[in-house]
Write a protein that holds these residues in place. Structure first.
Motif, PDB file in Angstrom:
ATOM      1  N   THR A 177       1.053  -1.208  -0.029  1.00 19.70           N
ATOM      2  CA  THR A 177       0.247   0.045  -0.085  1.00 19.70           C
ATOM      3  C   THR A 177       0.806   1.240  -0.306  1.00 19.70           C
ATOM      4  O   THR A 177       0.515   2.293  -0.799  1.00 19.70           O
ATOM      5  CB  THR A 177      -0.983   0.167   1.123  1.00 19.70           C
ATOM      6  OG1 THR A 177      -1.647  -1.047   1.211  1.00 19.70           O
ATOM      7  CG2 THR A 177      -1.794   1.364   1.124  1.00 19.70           C
ATOM      8  N   VAL A 178       1.896   1.211   0.645  1.00 17.87           N
ATOM      9  CA  VAL A 178       2.784   2.317   0.807  1.00 17.87           C
ATOM     10  C   VAL A 178       3.495   2.670  -0.532  1.00 17.87           C
ATOM     11  O   VAL A 178       3.709   3.732  -1.018  1.00 17.87           O
ATOM     12  CB  VAL A 178       3.892   2.181   2.064  1.00 17.87           C
ATOM     13  CG1 VAL A 178       5.050   3.326   1.894  1.00 17.87           C
ATOM     14  CG2 VAL A 178       3.127   2.141   3.289  1.00 17.87           C
ATOM     15  N   GLN A 179       3.979   1.492  -1.111  1.00 23.72           N
ATOM     16  CA  GLN A 179       4.568   1.619  -2.339  1.00 23.72           C
ATOM     17  C   GLN A 179       3.649   2.120  -3.550  1.00 23.72           C
ATOM     18  O   GLN A 179       3.893   2.925  -4.291  1.00 23.72           O
ATOM     19  CB  GLN A 179       4.984   0.313  -2.800  1.00 23.72           C
ATOM     20  CG  GLN A 179       6.438  -0.180  -2.102  1.00 23.72           C
ATOM     21  CD  GLN A 179       6.772  -1.529  -2.369  1.00 23.72           C
ATOM     22  OE1 GLN A 179       5.974  -2.332  -2.703  1.00 23.72           O
ATOM     23  NE2 GLN A 179       8.011  -1.849  -1.801  1.00 23.72           N
ATOM     24  N   LYS A 180       2.517   1.872  -3.394  1.00 26.75           N
ATOM     25  CA  LYS A 180       1.438   2.122  -4.469  1.00 26.75           C
ATOM     26  C   LYS A 180       1.038   3.590  -4.257  1.00 26.75           C
ATOM     27  O   LYS A 180       0.873   4.407  -5.261  1.00 26.75           O
ATOM     28  CB  LYS A 180       0.161   1.288  -4.309  1.00 26.75           C
ATOM     29  CG  LYS A 180       0.213   0.015  -4.815  1.00 26.75           C
ATOM     30  CD  LYS A 180      -1.096  -0.728  -4.725  1.00 26.75           C
ATOM     31  CE  LYS A 180      -0.951  -2.074  -5.452  1.00 26.75           C
ATOM     32  NZ  LYS A 180      -2.282  -2.973  -5.292  1.00 26.75           N
ATOM     33  N   THR A 181       1.130   4.117  -2.987  1.00 26.25           N
ATOM     34  CA  THR A 181       0.809   5.624  -2.552  1.00 26.25           C
ATOM     35  C   THR A 181       1.980   6.099  -3.074  1.00 26.25           C
ATOM     36  O   THR A 181       1.698   7.422  -3.906  1.00 26.25           O
ATOM     37  CB  THR A 181       0.551   5.645  -1.135  1.00 26.25           C
ATOM     38  OG1 THR A 181      -0.801   4.854  -0.833  1.00 26.25           O
ATOM     39  CG2 THR A 181       0.416   6.970  -0.880  1.00 26.25           C
ATOM     40  N   LYS A 182       3.057   5.764  -2.875  1.00 24.54           N
ATOM     41  CA  LYS A 182       4.137   6.561  -3.249  1.00 24.54           C
ATOM     42  C   LYS A 182       4.126   6.748  -4.795  1.00 24.54           C
ATOM     43  O   LYS A 182       4.484   7.821  -5.325  1.00 24.54           O
ATOM     44  CB  LYS A 182       5.512   5.915  -2.903  1.00 24.54           C
ATOM     45  CG  LYS A 182       6.932   6.755  -3.182  1.00 24.54           C
ATOM     46  CD  LYS A 182       8.150   6.021  -2.668  1.00 24.54           C
ATOM     47  CE  LYS A 182       9.220   6.528  -2.962  1.00 24.54           C
ATOM     48  NZ  LYS A 182      10.519   5.881  -2.295  1.00 24.54           N
ATOM     49  N   LYS A 183       3.989   5.566  -5.417  1.00 27.18           N
ATOM     50  CA  LYS A 183       3.857   5.806  -6.781  1.00 27.18           C
ATOM     51  C   LYS A 183       2.742   6.678  -7.508  1.00 27.18           C
ATOM     52  O   LYS A 183       3.079   7.442  -8.204  1.00 27.18           O
ATOM     53  CB  LYS A 183       3.646   4.236  -7.459  1.00 27.18           C
ATOM     54  CG  LYS A 183       3.899   4.206  -8.961  1.00 27.18           C
ATOM     55  CD  LYS A 183       4.010   2.738  -9.631  1.00 27.18           C
ATOM     56  CE  LYS A 183       4.239   2.686 -10.994  1.00 27.18           C
ATOM     57  NZ  LYS A 183       4.414   1.474 -11.526  1.00 27.18           N
ATOM     58  N   TYR A 190       1.779   9.449  -5.935  1.00 27.05           N
ATOM     59  CA  TYR A 190       2.191  10.829  -5.700  1.00 27.05           C
ATOM     60  C   TYR A 190       3.431  11.135  -6.733  1.00 27.05           C
ATOM     61  O   TYR A 190       3.267  12.219  -7.243  1.00 27.05           O
ATOM     62  CB  TYR A 190       2.766  10.822  -4.235  1.00 27.05           C
ATOM     63  CG  TYR A 190       1.948  10.879  -3.143  1.00 27.05           C
ATOM     64  CD1 TYR A 190       0.739  11.733  -3.306  1.00 27.05           C
ATOM     65  CD2 TYR A 190       1.683  10.223  -2.046  1.00 27.05           C
ATOM     66  CE1 TYR A 190       0.102  12.060  -2.183  1.00 27.05           C
ATOM     67  CE2 TYR A 190       0.720  10.452  -1.173  1.00 27.05           C
ATOM     68  CZ  TYR A 190      -0.265  11.282  -1.106  1.00 27.05           C
ATOM     69  OH  TYR A 190      -1.051  11.431  -0.205  1.00 27.05           O
ATOM     70  N   GLN A 191       4.288  10.087  -7.063  1.00 27.45           N
ATOM     71  CA  GLN A 191       5.225  10.403  -8.019  1.00 27.45           C
ATOM     72  C   GLN A 191       4.331  10.779  -9.385  1.00 27.45           C
ATOM     73  O   GLN A 191       5.095  11.625 -10.223  1.00 27.45           O
ATOM     74  CB  GLN A 191       6.153   9.210  -8.124  1.00 27.45           C
ATOM     75  CG  GLN A 191       7.059   9.283  -7.104  1.00 27.45           C
ATOM     76  CD  GLN A 191       7.833   7.912  -7.012  1.00 27.45           C
ATOM     77  OE1 GLN A 191       7.341   7.000  -7.709  1.00 27.45           O
ATOM     78  NE2 GLN A 191       9.068   7.816  -6.244  1.00 27.45           N
ATOM     79  N   ASN A 195       3.054  14.361  -9.346  1.00 25.16           N
ATOM     80  CA  ASN A 195       3.905  15.222  -9.350  1.00 25.16           C
ATOM     81  C   ASN A 195       4.592  15.525 -10.758  1.00 25.16           C
ATOM     82  O   ASN A 195       4.951  16.286 -11.179  1.00 25.16           O
ATOM     83  CB  ASN A 195       5.090  14.851  -8.512  1.00 25.16           C
ATOM     84  CG  ASN A 195       6.151  15.887  -8.145  1.00 25.16           C
ATOM     85  OD1 ASN A 195       5.886  17.104  -8.327  1.00 25.16           O
ATOM     86  ND2 ASN A 195       7.343  15.572  -8.235  1.00 25.16           N
TER      87      ASN A 195
END
Length: 67
Positions: free
Chosen positions: A35-41, A43-44, A47
């Motif tokens: 979930t954290v990795q998907k969220t980071k992706k 946001y990227q 951006n």
């Protein structure tokens, strides 16, 4: 779990219960990590979209001084 297995045997009910609990915790951790990795992706990606479409690309007088 290792201590339980060494004391009671690898196939004892207590060791199996510890193993099953550890499996559950590992699965929960992996799901949260995913979930954290998907969220980071996400946001990227946002951006990148912002940078490409919304950020002004013209030079300001301050930018020209730096050249």
């Amino acid at each position: 779990m290792i201590n339980t297995a060494m004391a009671n045997g690898f196939t004892s009910a207590e060791t199996v219960a510890c193993s099953q609990e550890l499996d559950i915790l590992i699965t929960q951790y992996q799901k949260k990590l995913l979930t954290v990795q998907k969220t980071k992706k996400v946001y990227q990606t946002f951006n990148s979209i912002y940078t490409f479409f919304l950020k002004p690309s013209f030079k300001t007088s301050d930018d020209i001084k730096d050249l």
